[in-house]
Write a protein that holds these residues in place. Structure first.
Motif, PDB file in Angstrom:
ATOM      1  N   GLU A 250       0.829  -1.200   0.000  1.00 57.31           N
ATOM      2  CA  GLU A 250       0.000   0.000   0.000  1.00 57.31           C
ATOM      3  C   GLU A 250       0.870   1.259   0.000  1.00 57.31           C
ATOM      4  O   GLU A 250       2.026   1.236   0.433  1.00 57.31           O
ATOM      5  N   LYS A 251       0.290   2.332  -0.462  1.00 57.07           N
ATOM      6  CA  LYS A 251       0.992   3.621  -0.533  1.00 57.07           C
ATOM      7  C   LYS A 251       1.636   3.967   0.815  1.00 57.07           C
ATOM      8  O   LYS A 251       0.997   3.885   1.859  1.00 57.07           O
TER       9      LYS A 251
ATOM     10  N   LEU B  64       5.711   3.458  -9.991  1.00 60.80           N
ATOM     11  CA  LEU B  64       4.698   4.040  -9.122  1.00 60.80           C
ATOM     12  C   LEU B  64       3.771   4.925  -9.942  1.00 60.80           C
ATOM     13  O   LEU B  64       4.196   5.576 -10.896  1.00 60.80           O
TER      14      LEU B  64
ATOM     15  N   GLY C 276       1.464   7.815  -5.928  1.00 56.77           N
ATOM     16  CA  GLY C 276       2.332   7.078  -5.027  1.00 56.77           C
ATOM     17  C   GLY C 276       1.965   5.620  -4.839  1.00 56.77           C
ATOM     18  O   GLY C 276       2.664   4.893  -4.124  1.00 56.77           O
ATOM     19  N   THR C 277       0.897   5.161  -5.487  1.00 59.63           N
ATOM     20  CA  THR C 277       0.521   3.751  -5.404  1.00 59.63           C
ATOM     21  C   THR C 277       1.317   2.948  -6.439  1.00 59.63           C
ATOM     22  O   THR C 277       1.869   3.510  -7.389  1.00 59.63           O
TER      23      THR C 277
END
Length: 216
Positions: A42-43, A60, A64-65
């Motif tokens: 997870e982010k 990414l 940011g994920t």
């Protein structure tokens, strides 16, 4: 016997998730390793930070994920890169699953199924009482993957060739299910599997010697 830990694994597109769903419907407790694998990346997680250091921030998304599809295309086309990714992610996944298994062994009665595509590669099979694998012919799996995930044939074949052949699973499994026929056949095999597991649960882990397969 209070509980029985079953490791469920198999090749992509073979039908492992279908077996897992059938066992869930029958009352088994399911640990979904894929779901845990998504949680550990997870982010903002330590795992995603390590992936970025290993493979670059190009994998990414802008928020940011993790761009799972792009990373998948990269590593499934190169076994060395897949090994590098597994070396990063496995410790996080194994730690999370080990903690959950320890808790369930103490408090959860019945059949507990660890549904994990990399059960054997990660060493998590050593924490299971029995290992069950789901297998299918390569072309059948290729067609299923393309339909299920919207991938090209090349992408599907890359994912298939990144995994082991049938013999690897057969040699390491207590029982294997073959999913080359209509859905009713796999359901019949799963019912037979469940009968064996329920017998073992009632009889302190002793395996039945008088059950007959009925897949009709």
């Amino acid at each position: 016997m209070k509980n029985l830990i079953i490791g469920l694994t198999g090749q992509t597109g073979a039908g492992k998730s279908t077996v897992s769903d059938l066992l869930r419907e029958a009352g088994c407790y399911i640990i979904d390793a894929d779901q845990i694998a998504r949680q550990v990346v997870e982010k903002g997680s330590d795992c995603i930070a390590e992936i970025s250091l290993e493979f670059g921030i190009g994998f990414l998304n802008a928020d940011g994920t993790l761009d799972r599809r792009r990373l998948g295309d990269e590593v499934f086309a190169d076994k060395q890169k897949l090994k590098r990714l597994n070396a990063v992610t496995f410790p996080y996944i194994v730690t999370r699953i080990t903690e959950e298994l320890e808790e369930l062994r103490r408090h959860q009665d019945g059949i507990i199924v660890l549904d994990a595509p990399t059960l054997l590669e990660s060493g998590l099979d050593k924490q299971c009482d029995r290992v069950v694998s789901v297998l299918a012919d390569e072309e059948i799996r290729c067609q299923r993957i393309m339909q299920r995930d919207g991938l090209s044939r090349q992408q599907a074949e890359d994912r298939i060739h990144a995994q082991h052949k049938d013999a690897y699973y057969q040699e390491r499994s207590w029982m294997t299910l073959e999913n080359n026929e209509p859905p009713a056949a796999l359901k019949g095999q799963t019912v037979f599997l469940l009968r064996r597991l329920e017998h073992m649960l009632r009889n302190d882990g002793n395996e039945p010697d008088d059950l007959h397969r009925d897949e009709s």
